[in-house]
Design a protein around this motif. Structure first.
Motif, mmCIF file in Angstrom:
data_model
loop_
_atom_site.group_PDB
_atom_site.id
_atom_site.type_symbol
_atom_site.label_atom_id
_atom_site.label_comp_id
_atom_site.label_asym_id
_atom_site.label_seq_id
_atom_site.Cartn_x
_atom_site.Cartn_y
_atom_site.Cartn_z
ATOM 1 N N GLY A 243 0.986 -1.276 -0.110
ATOM 2 C CA GLY A 243 0.097 0.159 -0.088
ATOM 3 C C GLY A 243 0.709 1.219 -0.093
ATOM 4 O O GLY A 243 0.747 2.281 -0.877
ATOM 5 N N VAL A 244 1.937 1.347 0.821
ATOM 6 C CA VAL A 244 2.893 2.398 0.984
ATOM 7 C C VAL A 244 3.497 2.834 -0.495
ATOM 8 O O VAL A 244 3.517 3.834 -0.756
ATOM 9 N N LEU A 245 3.846 1.549 -1.029
ATOM 10 C CA LEU A 245 4.547 1.476 -2.493
ATOM 11 C C LEU A 245 3.523 2.212 -3.518
ATOM 12 O O LEU A 245 4.266 2.972 -4.402
ATOM 13 N N VAL A 246 2.343 1.722 -3.527
ATOM 14 C CA VAL A 246 1.354 2.333 -4.187
ATOM 15 C C VAL A 246 1.299 3.911 -4.189
ATOM 16 O O VAL A 246 1.280 4.676 -5.065
ATOM 17 N N LEU A 247 1.239 4.392 -2.959
ATOM 18 C CA LEU A 247 1.183 5.893 -2.695
ATOM 19 C C LEU A 247 2.372 6.674 -3.110
ATOM 20 O O LEU A 247 2.519 7.476 -3.673
ATOM 21 N N MET A 248 3.522 5.650 -3.100
ATOM 22 C CA MET A 248 4.847 6.222 -3.591
ATOM 23 C C MET A 248 4.906 6.380 -4.914
ATOM 24 O O MET A 248 5.107 7.424 -5.790
ATOM 25 N N TYR A 249 4.272 5.449 -5.771
ATOM 26 C CA TYR A 249 3.952 5.446 -7.185
ATOM 27 C C TYR A 249 3.297 6.582 -7.805
ATOM 28 O O TYR A 249 3.832 7.286 -8.512
ATOM 29 N N ARG A 250 2.136 6.845 -7.009
ATOM 30 C CA ARG A 250 1.270 8.042 -7.484
ATOM 31 C C ARG A 250 1.947 9.460 -6.977
ATOM 32 O O ARG A 250 1.811 10.222 -8.014
ATOM 33 N N TRP A 251 2.859 9.368 -6.167
ATOM 34 C CA TRP A 251 3.301 10.789 -5.772
ATOM 35 C C TRP A 251 4.526 10.933 -6.805
ATOM 36 O O TRP A 251 4.596 12.085 -7.451
ATOM 37 N N GLU A 252 5.542 9.858 -7.208
ATOM 38 C CA GLU A 252 6.449 10.051 -8.003
ATOM 39 C C GLU A 252 5.983 10.502 -9.393
ATOM 40 O O GLU A 252 6.575 10.932 -10.252
ATOM 41 N N ARG A 253 4.916 9.991 -10.064
ATOM 42 C CA ARG A 253 4.261 10.177 -11.138
ATOM 43 C C ARG A 253 4.006 11.611 -11.408
ATOM 44 O O ARG A 253 3.975 12.326 -12.382
ATOM 45 N N ARG A 254 4.030 12.504 -10.242
ATOM 46 C CA ARG A 254 3.646 14.056 -10.183
ATOM 47 C C ARG A 254 4.662 14.661 -10.025
ATOM 48 O O ARG A 254 4.574 15.902 -10.213
ATOM 49 N N GLN A 255 6.026 14.108 -9.982
ATOM 50 C CA GLN A 255 7.178 14.805 -9.674
ATOM 51 C C GLN A 255 7.789 15.107 -10.899
ATOM 52 O O GLN A 255 8.019 14.315 -11.809
ATOM 53 N N ARG A 256 8.577 16.302 -11.122
ATOM 54 C CA ARG A 256 9.305 16.618 -12.428
ATOM 55 C C ARG A 256 10.635 15.805 -12.146
ATOM 56 O O ARG A 256 11.521 15.268 -12.908
ATOM 57 N N HIS A 257 11.101 15.530 -10.576
ATOM 58 C CA HIS A 257 12.546 14.905 -10.298
ATOM 59 C C HIS A 257 12.211 13.989 -9.554
ATOM 60 O O HIS A 257 12.715 14.104 -8.165
ATOM 61 N N PRO A 258 11.557 12.848 -9.739
ATOM 62 C CA PRO A 258 11.489 11.801 -8.649
ATOM 63 C C PRO A 258 12.615 11.093 -8.138
ATOM 64 O O PRO A 258 13.706 10.956 -9.096
ATOM 65 N N VAL A 259 12.730 10.280 -7.274
ATOM 66 C CA VAL A 259 13.506 9.593 -6.801
ATOM 67 C C VAL A 259 13.825 8.154 -7.549
ATOM 68 O O VAL A 259 14.944 7.782 -7.955
ATOM 69 N N ILE A 260 12.575 7.803 -8.339
ATOM 70 C CA ILE A 260 12.607 6.749 -9.241
ATOM 71 C C ILE A 260 11.684 7.202 -10.095
ATOM 72 O O ILE A 260 10.278 7.429 -10.120
ATOM 73 N N ASP A 261 12.140 7.320 -11.738
ATOM 74 C CA ASP A 261 11.203 7.599 -12.661
ATOM 75 C C ASP A 261 10.661 6.238 -13.341
ATOM 76 O O ASP A 261 11.517 5.782 -13.876
ATOM 77 N N PHE A 262 9.537 6.021 -13.097
ATOM 78 C CA PHE A 262 9.095 4.742 -13.483
ATOM 79 C C PHE A 262 8.851 4.509 -15.053
ATOM 80 O O PHE A 262 8.618 3.497 -15.450
ATOM 81 N N GLN A 263 9.187 5.829 -15.688
ATOM 82 C CA GLN A 263 9.540 5.625 -17.341
ATOM 83 C C GLN A 263 10.776 4.841 -17.692
ATOM 84 O O GLN A 263 10.668 4.353 -18.809
ATOM 85 N N LEU A 264 11.528 4.472 -16.637
ATOM 86 C CA LEU A 264 12.521 3.788 -16.870
ATOM 87 C C LEU A 264 12.119 2.216 -17.060
ATOM 88 O O LEU A 264 12.741 1.721 -18.312
#
Length: 465
Positions: A243-264
Motif C-alpha cells: 500500500g505504501v509503495l502504491v502511494l509512492m508510485y502515485r506521488w512519483e508520477r507527479r514529480q518533475r524530479h522523482p527519486v525513481i522515474d517509472f518511465q525507466l
C-alpha cells in the motif's frame, strides 16, 4: 584481475575512466559484500565480549545492514545524478571509513549498530555511483566486460568474507574486522585521486525528492520485515508495504524530479535486465540458505563440508561472471543471458531430481547453477544500464540494485514458507518443492532474457585494436 582492468581502460575512447580509477572503484565496491559476510563468523565472539545474545546481534548488526542497504539504494543513485557520481562516491568512501572506525572503537551494541548502519548507508551510495560511472565512462562494447569483472570481484569478496573474518577474529580480535576496511579505503582514495574527469556543477540543482524517498523506504522496509515474519503478521506487513509503495508510485508520477522515474520501466532492455537479476537472486539466495539446512537435517553434515560443497557454486560464479561479459561482446546480451539462465535452470533441475544421498551429489548441479547465473549477470546489467541516458544512470543503477536485493529477500521468504514443517523425514520433499519454485523463477528469467537486445543493438562490436 588488475590486468583485466587495465585492458578495459586501455580500450576506452575517449578514456573517461583510467585504470587507476577502475582499481579504485573495484577496491571500494569489494568492501560492501565483504562486510556483509565477514561479520557472520565474529558474532559469537562479539556476543561473549558484549554480553549480547544471538537474536539481538542478528537484528542489530545483520538485519539492519541488509535493511538500510535495500532502502537507500534508489535515493543513493538519485544523489549521484544530482550532485555528480564521483563526488557522491567520495562521500560514500568517507562514510564507510567513518563507520569502520566507529565499529573498531565501539564497545557497546548500540555503537556497533551505528557503525553497521553507517557502512550500509555508504554501500548504498557507493554501488549505484560506481555502476553509473562504469556506464557513463566506458563505451558500450566494453561495459559488459567491465560489469562482469566487477561482478567477479564482488563475488570473490563475498566468498572470502567468512575466511578473512575468521582469521582476523582468531589472531587480532573481532574489532579488526572493522579496521581492516580503513587501509583499503585509503588506498582506493589514493588510486582515484586526480584521476576522475571533471564533472560539471549544476547552477540550479533540482530539489531532492525527500517525501518520495521516505515513502519508498517505508514500503520496502515493511516488505522486508514482512517477508521475515510469520502468519497474520506477514500478511499484514506485506499488505501495508504494498500500500505504501502504491502511494509512492502515485506521488512519483507527479514529480518533475522523482527519486525513481517509472518511465525507466518503459524500456524493454532495462525491465528485462532488472527482472533477470531479481529472479536469479531469488533462486541463488534461497539455495544458499536451503542446502545447508537440508544437509544438516538429512545427513548431519558438519559446516566445513557443507561450506566446501557450496564453494562449487561460488567458484563457478567467480569464473563465469567476467567470461559472460567477454562472450556477450561477441554474441550479444540476449544469447549470452538466455544461455546462462538455461544452464542455471538445468542445475536446479538436477538438484531437484537427485536423491542427494550424499552432499557430493550436489557439486555438479551447483557448478552448473553458479556458472549459469554468472554468465547471465554481466550482459543483463550492461544491457539494462545501456538502455538508460546518462542523466538517469544513477537512478537506474539504484532501482536495479533495489530489485536485486528484493529478489534475495523474496527467495529467503519463499524458502521459509516451504520449510514451515521441519523434521528429517520431510526434508527431501521440501527440497524438491523449493527447487520447483526456484526453477520456475529461473525459467521466467530465461524468458525475460529474450527481451534483451542483440549484439549490434548495444554496440557489441569488438573494439578494433
Amino acid at each position: 584481475m588488475a590486468a583485466e582492468l587495465t585492458e578495459v581502460a586501455a580500450h576506452t575512447e575517449p578514456q573517461a575512466l583510467s585504470s587507476r580509477t577502475l582499481v579504485s572503484l573495484a577496491l571500494t565496491m569489494a568492501l560492501v559484500p565483504l562486510n556483509s559476510t565477514m561479520i557472520a563468523v565474529a558474532l559469537p565472539t562479539i556476543g561473549r565480549d558484549l554480553g549480547a545474545g544471538p537474536d539481538t546481534l542478528s537484528q542489530w548488526l545483520v538485519t539492519s545492514y541488509l535493511l538500510v542497504g535495500i532502502v537507500l539504494q534508489s535515493p543513493g543513485g538519485k544523489l549521484g545524478d544530482l550532485w555528480g557520481h564521483h563526488r557522491v562516491l567520495r562521500v560514500g568512501q568517507a562514510l564507510f571509513a567513518l563507520g569502520a572506525v566507529t565499529g573498531f572503537l565501539a564497545r557497546q551494541v548500540a555503537l556497533l549498530a551505528l557503525a553497521r548502519v553507517l557502512m550500509a548507508t555508504a554501500g548504498a551510495v557507493i554501488g549505484p555511483s560506481a555502476m553509473a560511472l562504469l556506464r557513463n565512462g566506458l563505451p558500450a562494447h566494453r561495459r559488459a566486460r567491465a560489469f562482469g569483472l566487477f561482478g567477479a570481484i564482488m563475488s570473490l569478496a563475498a566468498a572470502a568474507g567468512p575466511m578473512l573474518g575468521g582469521e582476523l577474529v582468531a589472531r587480532m580480535g573481532w574489532s579488526f574486522i572493522f579496521m581492516v576496511n580503513v587501509p583499503v579505503i585509503c588506498l582506493a582514495l589514493l588510486m582515484g585521486h586526480g584521476e576522475a574527469p571533471a564533472e560539471p556543477v549544476p547552477t540550479q540543482r533540482p530539489a531532492f525528492d525527500v517525501l518520495g524517498s521516505v515513502l519508498l523506504g517505508m514500503g520496502l522496509a515493511l516488505l522486508v520485515v514482512g517477508g521475515k515474519s510469520q502468519g497474520a503478521w506477514m500478511a499484514g506487513l506485506l499488505a501495508a508495504g504494498a500500500g505504501v509503495l502504491v502511494l509512492m508510485y502515485r506521488w512519483e508520477r507527479r514529480q518533475r524530479h522523482p527519486v525513481i522515474d517509472f518511465q525507466l520501466f518503459g524500456s524493454r532492455a532495462f525491465t528485462a535486465g532488472s527482472s533477470i537479476l531479481a529472479l536469479q537472486n531469488l533462486a541463488m539466495y534461497g539455495l544458499l540458505f536451503q542446502l545447508p539446512y537440508l544437509f544438516a537435517q538429512r545427513f548431519g553434515e558438519d559446516t566445513g563440508r557443507t561450506g566446501r560443497t557450496m564453494l562449487a557454486m561460488m567458484s563457478m560464479m567467480v569464473i563465469g561472471t567476467p567470461l559472460g561479459g567477454r562472450i556477450s561482446e561477441k554474441l550479444g546480451a540476449r544469447v549470452t543471458s538466455v544461455t546462462g539462465a538455461l544452464l542455471a535452470l538445468a542445475g536446479v533441475g538436477l538438484l531437484g531430481m537427485r536423491t542427494l544421498d550424499a552432499p557430493d551429489e550436489a557439486i555438479l548441479p551447483l557448478m552448473l547453477l553458479g556458472f549459469g547465473l554468472a554468465l547471465a549477470t554481466a550482459p543483463s546489467q550492461a544491457a539494462a544500464m545501456g538502455a538508460v541516458d546518462k542523466a538517469r544512470s544513477g537512478m537506474a543503477a539504484g532501482a536495479m540494485s533495489t530489485l536485486r536485493y528484493l529478489g534475495g529477500v523474496a527467495g529467503i521468504a519463499v524458502l521459509g514458507g516451504v520449510l514451515a514443517k521441519g523434521g528429517a523425514a520431510a526434508t527431501l520433499e521440501q527440497h524438491r518443492a523449493a527447487m520447483a519454485v526456484f526453477g520456475g523463477a529461473l525459467a521466467v528469467s530465461a524468458f525475460a532474457a529474450l527481451a534483451l537486445p542483440h549484439r549490434d543493438a548495444v554496440g557489441g562490436k569488438p573494439a578494433t585494436r
